[in-house]
Write a protein that holds these residues in place. Structure first.
Motif, PDB file in Angstrom:
ATOM      1  N   SER A   8       0.669  -1.260   0.083  1.00 46.31           N
ATOM      2  CA  SER A   8       0.033   0.004   0.088  1.00 46.31           C
ATOM      3  C   SER A   8       1.022   1.360   0.122  1.00 46.31           C
ATOM      4  CB  SER A   8      -0.996   0.045   1.158  1.00 46.31           C
ATOM      5  OG  SER A   8      -1.894  -1.003   1.189  1.00 46.31           O
ATOM      6  N   ALA A   9       1.845   1.317   0.637  1.00 47.43           N
ATOM      7  CA  ALA A   9       2.632   2.343   0.840  1.00 47.43           C
ATOM      8  C   ALA A   9       3.599   2.610  -0.550  1.00 47.43           C
ATOM      9  CB  ALA A   9       3.865   2.129   1.923  1.00 47.43           C
ATOM     10  N   LYS A  44       2.380   1.904  -3.376  1.00 51.62           N
ATOM     11  CA  LYS A  44       1.401   2.380  -4.514  1.00 51.62           C
ATOM     12  C   LYS A  44       0.979   3.718  -4.268  1.00 51.62           C
ATOM     13  CE  LYS A  44      -1.011  -1.401  -3.652  1.00 51.62           C
ATOM     14  NZ  LYS A  44      -1.927  -2.852  -3.608  1.00 51.62           N
ATOM     15  N   ASN A  45       1.333   4.343  -3.070  1.00 48.48           N
ATOM     16  CA  ASN A  45       0.790   5.666  -2.863  1.00 48.48           C
ATOM     17  C   ASN A  45       2.255   6.315  -3.114  1.00 48.48           C
ATOM     18  OD1 ASN A  45       0.855   8.130  -1.184  1.00 48.48           O
ATOM     19  ND2 ASN A  45      -1.228   7.260  -0.212  1.00 48.48           N
ATOM     20  N   THR A  87       3.159   9.794  -2.590  1.00 50.16           N
ATOM     21  CA  THR A  87       3.337  10.227  -1.762  1.00 50.16           C
ATOM     22  C   THR A  87       4.258   9.570  -0.668  1.00 50.16           C
ATOM     23  OG1 THR A  87       1.696  12.077  -1.943  1.00 50.16           O
ATOM     24  CG2 THR A  87       3.000  12.177   0.265  1.00 50.16           C
ATOM     25  N   GLN A  88       3.896   8.628  -0.153  1.00 47.56           N
ATOM     26  CA  GLN A  88       4.483   7.622   0.943  1.00 47.56           C
ATOM     27  C   GLN A  88       5.792   6.910   0.064  1.00 47.56           C
ATOM     28  OE1 GLN A  88       1.128   4.874   2.146  1.00 47.56           O
ATOM     29  NE2 GLN A  88       1.310   6.061   4.157  1.00 47.56           N
ATOM     30  N   ARG A  89       5.524   6.640  -0.965  1.00 50.69           N
ATOM     31  CA  ARG A  89       6.669   5.892  -1.626  1.00 50.69           C
ATOM     32  C   ARG A  89       7.851   6.852  -2.040  1.00 50.69           C
ATOM     33  NH1 ARG A  89       4.265   4.775  -6.287  1.00 50.69           N
ATOM     34  NH2 ARG A  89       5.234   6.629  -7.499  1.00 50.69           N
TER      35      ARG A  89
END
Length: 457
Positions: free
Chosen positions: A222-223, A225-226, A228-230
């Motif tokens: 999930s991180a 695929k995001n 901003t988080q990536r």
């Protein structure tokens, strides 16, 4: 006159008494051997028992100023560092200077008898200290778990080390607390660099006991695929590598086992994007590796898409073929399984980008069904190779230890099987091998890492 004579007699008697007393003490010291003592030497914070190494930053000082020595005033006290005398007297201060291991030892001697205590310390390298990597033709990687136990590490037998100190938590953030506890990352990096060994940071979400991401988890995926988080994760990795002078990163098992196949595929695609962002952030000087499963080889993982990784770690150390309910008892990674796993990736990537996994853990079965197969998902556990040898010291050249009642047993990779695997890796011209986990291995001639290194060098 009579009073004067009485006073003289009294003084003579007192002198005679103390003279006799001194003679008696001298006679006692002659007749009895007094053993010198270091009072305070049994305090764990000063001299740990069993001994534990204290890690120091450059410039830190340890003072030994609360010890007492008996017989008081009669004991010769010497201080030594790595067996070289550095001071005399009852007080001493050690200043951490050059990186490395030091043994601080105090010796108390009286009447020919010596007692001693010691304290081991390890001085870290100063931040940003450069090192020269050792030359190698084949990679021999020791992949350490999150506890980073290097007590059995022989740095001469490895070319690289990965420390799985990075955890992607539920918030999608990089948690490196395992590396910071006890200054473990700094200790590993300093010791490795002193031996010319580069150190990688291993990152993953929570892993199961066999080094696989928790099935159907999606924290890491999930991180990634995001966007901003990536990007934030890539920056966090860059910052930690710089902070702890690490030489690269391994992206491990980025949630590739899910009930929904589309989730697995999307996570793998996001992993490639993450690796490309890491390369942009880290530049070409840092090593980037990817731990890949054997049975998920989607089109996302291709030679073209993996140009930004230095190599992949093929997770061939655990097949999963012998751990399900009703599955036959057997080795976590037999020779044929490793060969087939390596060949799966040989068809996808150049040989010089493939490092093959070898287990330092065994499968211990605790119950079987009526057919002699594994009874359930709770009727087995994983046991470290070092623990197998602690229970069965002569098992290093075997692949199985029989338990009671039959057919219960422990299956594992011993030195001959690991040597056979390393020979295949060498003759097939793969880049090298890695041991999962390196902290499950032993030191000395029965070491699996040593067997791999001696075969591949």
């Amino acid at each position: 006159m009579k009073k004067i004579k009485l006073l003289i007699y009294a003084l003579f008697a007192v002198a005679l008494f103390f003279g006799c007393k001194e003679n008696e003490v001298a006679q006692q010291e002659k007749d009895y051997d007094y053993v010198p003592r270091i009072i305070g030497g049994d305090i764990a914070s000063i001299f740990p028992t069993p001994n534990a190494t204290q890690v120091l930053e450059p410039g830190e000082i340890i003072t030994f100023n609360t010890l007492q020595f008996t017989p008081a005033g009669k004991v010769q006290v010497l201080w030594k560092v790595n067996d070289k005398q550095v001071a005399t007297g009852e007080k001493y201060a050690f200043t951490a200077t050059a990186a490395g291991d030091y043994r601080i030892k105090v010796e108390a001697t009286y009447n020919g008898t010596t007692v001693s205590r010691f304290k081991d310390v390890f001085v870290l390298a100063a931040a940003g200290t450069a090192f020269t990597p050792k030359s190698y033709t084949k990679v021999v990687m020791s992949y350490l778990g999150e506890n980073g136990d290097i007590s059995n590490m022989n740095w001469n037998n490895v070319t690289h080390v990965t420390f799985k100190a990075g955890l992607i938590n539920a918030a999608g953030l990089l948690d490196v607390s395992k590396g910071e506890t006890g200054r473990k990352s700094q200790e590993i990096v300093t010791k490795a660099h002193l031996a010319g060994v580069p150190v990688l940071l291993g990152i993953s979400a929570t892993l199961s006991a066999n080094g696989w991401n928790i099935y159907d988890s999606n924290t890491f995926g999930s991180a990634l695929k995001n966007a901003t988080q990536r990007t934030a994760l890539a920056q966090a990795v860059k910052d930690y590598l710089a902070l702890r002078n690490m030489d690269g990163v391994d992206v491990m098992m980025a949630d590739v086992g899910n009930t929904v196949e589309a989730t697995t595929t999307a996570n793998m695609a996001a992993t490639i994007t993450f690796i490309n962002e890491l390369r942009n952030a880290l530049g070409t000087s840092k090593i980037i590796t990817l731990t890949v499963p054997v049975n998920y080889t989607h089109s996302n993982y291709t030679a073209a898409s993996l140009t930004n990784v230095n190599w992949v770690h093929v997770r061939a150390f655990e097949s999963g073929l012998n751990t399900g309910t009703g599955k036959p008892l057997g080795n976590p990674s037999g020779y044929d399984y490793m060969v087939s796993s390596a060949n799966v990736w040989k068809a996808k990537l150049p040989l010089n980008k493939i490092v093959v996994g070898i287990p330092a853990m065994g499968l211990r079965y605790t119950a079987v069904d009526a057919n002699g197969n594994n009874a359930s998902f709770t009727s087995f556990n994983y046991i470290a190779y070092k623990d197998i040898l602690a229970l069965y010291p002569t098992a290093f050249d075997k692949e199985k230890v029989d338990l009671t009642p039959a057919p219960l047993a422990i299956y594992f990779n011993g030195v001959p099987l690991v040597t056979q695997k390393a020979n295949f890796i060498k003759t097939s011209d793969f880049l090298g091998a890695y041991i999962w986990q390196g902290d499950f291995d032993v030191s000395g001639n029965n070491s699996l890492t040593q067997a791999v290194y001696n075969t591949l060098k």
